[in-house]
Structure formats: structure tokens, C-alpha cells
Design an enzyme around this catalytic site. Sequence first.
Site, mmCIF file in Angstrom:
data_model
loop_
_atom_site.group_PDB
_atom_site.id
_atom_site.type_symbol
_atom_site.label_atom_id
_atom_site.label_comp_id
_atom_site.label_asym_id
_atom_site.label_seq_id
_atom_site.Cartn_x
_atom_site.Cartn_y
_atom_site.Cartn_z
ATOM 1 N N GLY A 3 0.829 -1.201 0.000
ATOM 2 C CA GLY A 3 0.000 0.000 0.000
ATOM 3 C C GLY A 3 0.867 1.256 0.000
ATOM 4 O O GLY A 3 0.628 2.186 -0.737
ATOM 5 N N PHE A 4 1.881 1.255 0.864
ATOM 6 C CA PHE A 4 2.853 2.353 0.937
ATOM 7 C C PHE A 4 2.194 3.698 1.201
ATOM 8 O O PHE A 4 2.710 4.737 0.806
ATOM 9 C CB PHE A 4 3.696 2.424 -0.345
ATOM 10 C CG PHE A 4 4.261 1.090 -0.761
ATOM 11 C CD1 PHE A 4 5.160 0.435 0.048
ATOM 12 C CD2 PHE A 4 3.866 0.486 -1.942
ATOM 13 C CE1 PHE A 4 5.666 -0.811 -0.306
ATOM 14 C CE2 PHE A 4 4.358 -0.757 -2.297
ATOM 15 C CZ PHE A 4 5.262 -1.403 -1.482
ATOM 16 N N GLY A 33 1.684 -6.941 4.225
ATOM 17 C CA GLY A 33 2.643 -7.862 3.619
ATOM 18 C C GLY A 33 3.944 -7.817 4.394
ATOM 19 O O GLY A 33 4.912 -8.497 4.078
ATOM 20 N N LEU A 53 11.329 -7.094 16.678
ATOM 21 C CA LEU A 53 10.529 -8.263 17.050
ATOM 22 C C LEU A 53 10.920 -9.493 16.246
ATOM 23 O O LEU A 53 10.900 -10.606 16.740
ATOM 24 C CB LEU A 53 9.036 -7.961 16.824
ATOM 25 C CG LEU A 53 8.489 -6.778 17.627
ATOM 26 C CD1 LEU A 53 7.102 -6.408 17.133
ATOM 27 C CD2 LEU A 53 8.455 -7.121 19.111
ATOM 28 N N THR A 69 11.630 -10.457 9.163
ATOM 29 C CA THR A 69 10.657 -9.566 8.517
ATOM 30 C C THR A 69 11.131 -8.113 8.603
ATOM 31 O O THR A 69 10.859 -7.319 7.715
ATOM 32 C CB THR A 69 9.256 -9.718 9.146
ATOM 33 O OG1 THR A 69 9.362 -9.594 10.557
ATOM 34 C CG2 THR A 69 8.655 -11.071 8.816
ATOM 35 N N GLN A 94 11.577 -5.446 5.536
ATOM 36 C CA GLN A 94 10.999 -4.098 5.525
ATOM 37 C C GLN A 94 12.061 -3.069 5.170
ATOM 38 O O GLN A 94 11.822 -2.171 4.370
ATOM 39 C CB GLN A 94 10.483 -3.755 6.922
ATOM 40 C CG GLN A 94 9.187 -4.384 7.256
ATOM 41 C CD GLN A 94 8.135 -3.308 7.367
ATOM 42 O OE1 GLN A 94 7.840 -2.637 6.376
ATOM 43 N NE2 GLN A 94 7.591 -3.118 8.524
ATOM 44 N N LYS A 149 9.846 0.699 18.126
ATOM 45 C CA LYS A 149 9.835 2.040 17.523
ATOM 46 C C LYS A 149 9.253 2.070 16.114
ATOM 47 O O LYS A 149 8.846 3.132 15.640
ATOM 48 C CB LYS A 149 11.250 2.598 17.489
ATOM 49 C CG LYS A 149 11.723 3.174 18.825
ATOM 50 C CD LYS A 149 13.056 3.824 18.614
ATOM 51 C CE LYS A 149 13.438 4.760 19.747
ATOM 52 N NZ LYS A 149 14.715 5.421 19.408
ATOM 53 N N GLY A 184 8.745 0.617 9.350
ATOM 54 C CA GLY A 184 8.164 0.652 8.008
ATOM 55 C C GLY A 184 8.601 1.851 7.201
ATOM 56 O O GLY A 184 8.934 1.744 6.028
ATOM 57 N N GLU A 185 8.595 2.996 7.825
ATOM 58 C CA GLU A 185 8.861 4.223 7.079
ATOM 59 C C GLU A 185 10.358 4.524 6.987
ATOM 60 O O GLU A 185 10.858 4.955 5.955
ATOM 61 C CB GLU A 185 8.154 5.421 7.732
ATOM 62 C CG GLU A 185 6.675 5.209 8.059
ATOM 63 C CD GLU A 185 5.737 5.455 6.888
ATOM 64 O OE1 GLU A 185 6.226 5.624 5.746
ATOM 65 O OE2 GLU A 185 4.516 5.465 7.104
#
Lengths: 337, 708
Positions: B231-232, B462, B600, B604, B608, B671, B674-675
Site C-alpha cells: 500500500g505504501f 505484507g 521483534l 521480517t 521491511q 519504535k 516501516g517508514e
Amino acid sequence: MRPFKFTNTTTSYAAINLLDKNPNASFLAGGTNLLDLMKEDVERPDELIDITRLDLTSISSITTGTNSRGVSIGGLGKNTDAANHQLIRKNYPLLTKAILAGASAQIRNMATNGGNLLQRTRCSYFYDTAMPCNKRMPGTGCGAMDGFNRMHAIFGWSDNCVAVYPSDMAVALSALNASINVMQQDGKIRSIAINDFHRLPETHPEKDNVLNRGELITSIELPKNNFAAHAAYVKVRDRNSYAFALVSVAAGLVLDGNKIVSAHISMGGVAHKPWQALKAEAILKGKTATLTNFRLAAEAEMSEAKPLSHNKFKVGLGINTIISALEMALKGTDFKA
Amino acid sequence: MEEKNKSIGKAVNRIDGILKITGKATYATDYPAKNMAYAVLFKSTIASGTITNIDVSEAEKSQGVLAVITHKNAPKLNLKGGLRGGALLQSPEVYFYGQHIGVVVAETFEQATHAAHLVKVEYQKKEEKIDFDKLAPLAVLPQGKELADLIRGDAKGSIKEAAVKVEETYETPIEHHHPMEPHSTVAVWEGENVVLYNGSQVINGAQTSAAATLNLKPEQVRIISPYIGGGFGSKGGQWANLVLTAVAAKIVNRPVKLALTRQQMFNSVGLRQRNKQKISLGATIDGKLISLAHETTTHTAVDSEYIEPCGDCSKIMYETPNSLISYRVVPMNIILPTYTRGPGKSTGSFALESAMDELAYKLNMDPIELRLKNQPEKDPSNGKPWSSRKVIECLKEGAKAFGWEKRKSKPGENKIGNHLIGYGVACGTYPARQRDSSAVIKLNRSGNVVNAIVEIAASDLGTGTNTILAQTAADGLGLSMERITVKIGDSNLPPAAGSVGSVGAASFANAVNDACIKITNELLVKSNKKFFVRPTASQLMISENINDFETRADAKPPKEAEQHSAHSFNANFAEVSVNVYTGMAKVTRFLAVTGAGKILNPKTARSQIIGGNIWGIGMALSEESIIDPRWGNFATRSFGDYHVPTNFDIGKLDAMFINEEDKIPNKMGIKGIGEVGIVGVAAAIANAVFNATGKRIRTLPITPDKLI
Ligand SMILES: Cc1cc2nc3c(=O)[nH]c(=O)nc-3n(C[C@H](O)[C@H](O)[C@H](O)COP(=O)(O)OP(=O)(O)OC[C@H]3O[C@@H](n4cnc5c(N)ncnc54)[C@H](O)[C@@H]3O)c2cc1C
Ligand code: SF4
């Protein structure tokens, strides 16, 4: 996509006759270009004549007596098969390199040699039916001329169209002096030199090439040459794979020691057809193969370029790319057959 | 629980990996419905004006067509319902090229597509505003309060005193999100209620905005979105296509599927806007910043405002007594821009971190040293202490791992054959936040086996949300991951924040963790046994012979977070190789070192980060959308013209995480990553290009024409 009829056939002559019967029919080969254009509503055939079952896929030596004159590749052979065939890799590595520089593995597996020759321009105004485009709709004007024309021509364009022809394979065929065999309406074969096959836009940009309606490409003939060991294809693009050329150069050098017996140079991404660098070829003939001479030839070739508002860079890039291709050709073809 | 038995912190595989690679994960268009009809949108071919006539007669007669919906017959919708970008067929007005002006619904997708071509539209054109270069000087102060000028000291005055200055403008083009899964919806009405299968980064947001727009109550709309194909930001807020699918389904009284085509994606779901960013840096001769100004000029839609906060990095990255952050904006006839990965920070860091590189060069100083010299003790924008800040560690450990010492300080000196090699560095940051979220845990015991179901209206782009929630629940309940079933992506589940702005992991995982603590406490109360070590929920279910037990927790960010400035930070290292003849640049090596609190799941997390790096490579070298100012259309209109990176464009990528224990932003110390993965990437590459070639490219992308 508009509704269409799907017709099968197994012989070339039958295919031609089927096409003759319906002025709105098109041949369907790999479909990688035609189907895209139909989805965009640019091409609107109401019948597709599937020619993929025609027996026109072989690759073989052309011999007179026991002498080989060259190699013939079938019009409906796949790009991948042409690129990887031993006869081609050994004798025409330039063609292998050019084909592999195009599209993606998946597309090359579908794309046919004939379809590749007839692929249409990637001009985005041509693809967008809301835009003016003389090639898609004669008389509507050229959207690219005063628009976004970074990808467009610097040689041989006209006020009617500034598009470039996108095939990589054809650029190599041009340097290799290939000829295209086509079956005419009457079932006879005629042969067209690759450098006469595609046209400049002039006043009829809707016509990409000199094929008559209904003619079928049956094979491509590659004459013998003696620059297989010194050939290079350099393609400059906006990413490292899967993009059309900003500029590309196919170069072959016939060498006698350090002396250039003849140079064979064609360019892609600069004109409505593969652009033979005749000036550069003439300058290099008989000269020693040095960087200085390469530069002289490249600059002479590009001196007559007429860039558009967004593609002035193609002139300098053309010079560099010619030099780079010649340098690589001189060093020697870098893969074994 | 013993450390070795814990799931959190382990590089475990995605729990839905097999489902995805076998095609069993159900994305929006995978939902079967009996009697499905297919909708296709058609779009305006002018940028500004009014539809004077729309002739749908031929389309209506076309085979298989069930309905053609335009502004003339569309039901009344609430334009202020919270959907983004308008285009809801409520009036004949056209605000941008490619605005939806109608929907065809037919028995098949092909029939609908064909009929859409048969619609004839006439317009009365108005003068359009689309030439950003011409309009930029007219830009004004935005309406958004958070975008008001931020002034500390006197940046403009003090720079005059600076021994060394950089004053340059950096430009970034329009970019598109283009997730692998184009925006798609299946709408199924059940009486007065509607179920919308639709990839949604914010489940509850999609529900409330769809409901409000459709003039329904939220409980009448159910969003189902267990899997999202990326989606971003473009599936953060929802767009007209979601609601128009519901409208179409209502009108034809059948389930309807509507999927945007790749080509329609260019002007249907927002974009990253063009920015001109002027950076003015003033420094002392030994490299102390005395002045930093970051002035952004950009555009928004004519009918609403979104501006990505390009100045955010400049607010907090460096110590300086004088600073100015400002925005000016001009409305244009282009679709509303929207959140796009690393909004403001990815583009802003390109400007700031390029300028820092320019400053280092002028000072004849290593760019890492310059950055180390200007680290702030506290958040310079508000004086709050950092919750933690690992920029120094990122830079130092990254430099070691990358082999920074091999960098030649003078450009153009590292040549191999026909290729110039260069190294570049740049830092980045993104805020760390937790948002309110609720989770339910249901335990079930049979014999000595305890299973758990975790329920939360979270979303998984995802990125692995499902997996980290299973890890969190496993540790929190004393179970192995196989015993956990995670249910997310359904608005009927307990409400949660969204996968936006890097709040997802912190918000969802803390909610699940709180629910685990709560359920354990509640089970403890039920027990009259004495425990020396706190038992797990699973042990309690067994020892107390309880068959079924459930609880819900409503997690909120800790109060303490407010008093601190909490951010992820990174340092990016790029090696590029530039062909001297062709000007083609390739990123041969890239290393991102990130300090982002508790990681975590390193597997993954790495995905990311390198995913962000890859978009950063596209941003730096190839992605650009171009508008033809004569019409307002995109001249780059397909993946043939809009160049996302291919495998061949990507060299060796590496991600490292700095160990960081920081429980201030939230209890679990998460924290968000993703971004931040894209922030600083383009600058590191542009700086490496300069180091390779001596050419400073201030306008992205760095295509071959700019390097010959
Ligand atoms: C995403 C993408 C990227 C691409 N990138 C490149 C690239 O980088 N470089 C490059 O060179 N090409 C590229 N291509 C183009 C690709 O090479 C062509 O689409 C392909 O070669 C066309 O072959 P086809 O068999 O699929 O032709 P089709 O699409 O089947 O046919 C094309 C046209 O030729 C006609 N035709 C086909 N065969 C014959 C015949 N034997 N006789 C008479 N008429 C015939 C058809 O009627 C049709 O009009 C790309 C294509 C795509 C989709
Ligand atoms: S360049 Fe040729 S193909 Fe492109 S818009 Fe002009 S006429 Fe059409």
C-alpha cells in the site's frame, strides 16, 4: 478490449487469404505488442488470425552447394530461441546480445522474430487515445512534438511524427545487413533489405514500414560476415533492465591487425528506424582502431542530429555510446558460443 | 519463560508465507461471490472544466452491460465522509485529468471494459493549473497549523555570518505508490448492510469513511482485509473506488468486483507530490552548524490540502542555534497527493542530507565527521529529551561494516575500467509512536494442550504483522507459535490503529501484549495456588482446569512518551558505479543501519528495511512521473515509462540493527521500521554519485542524461 473473432490456421497461404478477406483482421503472433495495444484501444481489429501454428520457426544454414551463405531464422521463431541458437551465438553474437538486451525473459519467450520487427513505437501519445497522434489517427497532430519528447527521435523525424522505433533486435539486424523474406498476396516470396524495411515518418507516420497489407514475414536472412569476434551491443536506458533504449549502438569491426577494414554501426532509440551510422562507417574504413578515430567518427555521425526540446542529451550520449560500442568491439566479443 | 523458548526477537518465518506462495491467501479480489458482476471505471480526459454532455447510450446497449453510472444517476453521497480525492460522481465538475467520471457494470470484466470505451463525453474546459514550474512562485502558506513557519533564532540573518555556506534547491518529482496489488474491492450487500473486501491499511478508518460517505452507520459497513498486497500509504486513507463499488453493487443488486488497472493507478489513489526544497546551511570553519533553513514549495489538489512534511528531518537531525522550517503550497489540477512511504522524511532527507554532504565537501571534512560534530543533546525543535537516539552508533558501526575507510575523499579518483566508483552516506529518522488499539485473546484447553486466538482489527501490508502478533502472543501466554491463531483485517474485530506512519507494530503488539498480561492476571485471580515463579496463562488454564477463557485489553500509549522525543534513526551507506560513457549508475552495495528499538523479528524487519531501500534506489535513480502541462495528463503512463527498479538494478543489500532498549515510547520498546527504511536512501546514493563523478545532482531521479 473490443470483441474480436479468433481464427486458426496452419499454412501461410491460408493465413494470407484469411487476412485478405477481412480488412479489419490482424495476424496474431506472440501477441506481446498487439494485445497490449488492443487493451489500450489503440489497435482495434475485429478478427485475429493466429499464425503461431505456421511452420516458420526453424533456424538453419543457407547453403549453396556446400558453401554456407549465412543463416535463416523463421519469422515465427521465438526471440529467445533465436538468441540462444548455436548458429547465432557462434556467427552472430551481435544479434544474441541485442535480443537479450530487450524486454524480459518472459516476453522474449513469447515474442516472435517477425512480431519484433513489426512492434510499434512506445511514444506515450500514441498509446493514449485521448491525445493527438498522427501515427494512430492521421491528421490529428503530433502530441510529442511540443510535449514530452525525451525518448524521441533526433534523426530523420518530420513535422508529422518524431517517434522512435523501439526494437533492439532490428538494430543488430541493420548492422548485420539482414534481409526480410515476406510472402506476398500471390503466395510468392519477396526479399526486403532490413535497411529498406522500416521507413522514416515523412508525411505518413501511420506507415511504420514498407510491408503491404496482408504480407507475412516468413524468415529473416543473415548474410555471412567476418566480425563475429569483434561485435558489441550497447544499450543505454533509464534502468539496468526492462526499459527501452535512450540510445543503443550495434557495432561490428572487421579488422586486419589494428586496421579497420570495415565498420558496421547502427543505432537504436534515435530514429523512426534503425539508424545506420553511415558517416561513422565511412570515416573508420581503412583507419587504425584508436580511441581518437572512434571519437572522430562518432562526432561526425552525431553532428547532423536534430534534437527536440527534451532530448538534446541524446547527441552527446550518442557520441559516447558509439565510442563505447566500438571500444568493446575492438576488445573482442566477450562470450563463447 | 526462558529466553531460548521466546519467539520475540527470533528470525521466524512468516506464519502466512506458505499460504501466500501457494496462492491461498485471500486478497480482495479473491473473494468468491455468487452472481458476481464486474465494474470498470472510466475517467476524464481534461484536467479542469465541466462535463456538458455524457452519452452512455451505446455503452448501455453493449453486450452484457447492467448499468452505467455517472454523475447524472449516481446516488447522493457525502463528499465530506473522509474518503480522499473526491471523484465520487456527484457533479459534472472535473478537477484533474483522469478523475473518475463513471462506472460501467457488466456480466464480465471484458464487457465492462469494452463498454467503457463507448461512452462519449463533451466538456466545457476551464483554464487548468498544472504547470508547477510556472505556479511555484505563487505558492502560499498552507492551511494546516502544523505547517506554519517554525522559527528558532534568525536563520536568514545568521547565515550571513557563516564562514561556509550551502544554499541550494533540491527537487523531487511526482512518484507513485504502485503496490503489487492494485486497489480492488468486492462489495456484497446484505439488506441494508454492506461487506467490502478491500485492501485497507486502516481497517476502522476504511469502515468509518465508507459508511459516512454512503450515509450509513459504521456498523452497517464491514471491511474485510486479512491480506494486503502492499500500500505504501495509498491504502491508508481510502479512495472513491471503494465506495463506488458499493454503489454499483447496490444499483445492480448483485455482488460487484472493481479492480483498478495498473494504468488507472496513476491517477486514482494519490501520489507523492513534486517538491522544491531550498536548504541553506551556514557553518563555522570547523564545521559547527550555526544556521539551517529548509523551505519547501509544493502543490496540492484544488479542493483539498495534503502536504508531505519535508522539513521534519531538519527539525531534529542537527544542533543549530538558528533554524527555519517553512512550507508554501499551490493548488493544482492534479489528484490529491497523499502519504507516501516515509512521507516528507524520504524527500526531506534527500535535500538536507545532500546539503550536509555539500557542506562537508566545502569544509574538506569527512561527511561522517561533520554529522558527528552536530548531534543535538536534546530535540532541538521542542527541547524534550530523546527517549533514545542511536545516530552515532549507526554511523560508526555502519562505517566499519561498510568499509568506509576505502572511500576516496576526492571525487572521480576511484575508477575501475570504464566505471567510476563512489561512496555516500546519509542519515534518516522517523517518529516512534503508539496509538490506541484493542485486542481480544481467547484461550481454549483440551487436555494439556492450550490454543489461543488473537483478535484485533489490525492490518498486514505484507510486512509480517500476523507473524509478530503470533510471536507476541506466544511469549505473552507461554505457548509456542503453532498454538496461536491470529485474526486481523476485519472491522468486526476489536478496533485498532492502522499500518500507517510506522505505528502498526507498536500499537498492535502492545495491545496483544496487554491482553496477554491481563488474561494471565485474571486467571491468577481464579487460582488459589501459590506460585514462586509467575505462571503463564497456558499453565494456569491447565492447573485450574479451565476450558475456555477470554479477555480484552484496550491499550494506550504511555503518558511518559509525551515528555520525550521518540524516533527511529538510521545511517545509510551506498556504493555506486557509474559508466563513464553511458552515464548509467548502479547501486552496487547498500547498507542501512537502523536504531529502531526492539526488533521483534529480524527476518521480517530486514525485509521491511531492504524494501524501503529498494524504493529509495528507485527514487534516486529512476522513478519520475511527468505531466504534460498542455493537458494535465501523465506522459509517463505505464510501467514502461515509470521505472521502478528491477532485480538487475539492485546490488548487494544489507540491513543492520543497533541494539536499543527503549521502553519510553511504549512498554514493549518498539519504535517501528516501516517508514524509516526509505529515509536517507536517495541522499546516500546521490552523495555516492557525487563522490564517484564529481557531479552533484540536485534533481531526482539521477538518470543517465544527467551524468554524461
Ligand atoms: C513490457 C515490454 C517491454 C519490452 N521491451 C522491449 C525492449 O526493451 N526491446 C525490444 O526490442 N522490444 C521490447 N518489447 C517488445 C517486444 O520485443 C515485442 O512486443 C515483440 O517482439 C513482439 O512480438 P510478438 O510476436 O509478440 O508480436 P505480436 O504482438 O503478436 O505482433 C506485433 C505485430 O506484428 C504483426 N505480425 C506478427 N508476426 C507477423 C508476421 N510473421 N508477419 C506479418 N505480420 C506479423 C502483428 O499482426 C502485429 O501487428 C517489449 C515489450 C513489452 C510488452
Ligand atoms: S511522435 Fe509520432 S507516435 Fe508520437 S505522438 Fe507524434 S505522431 Fe504520434
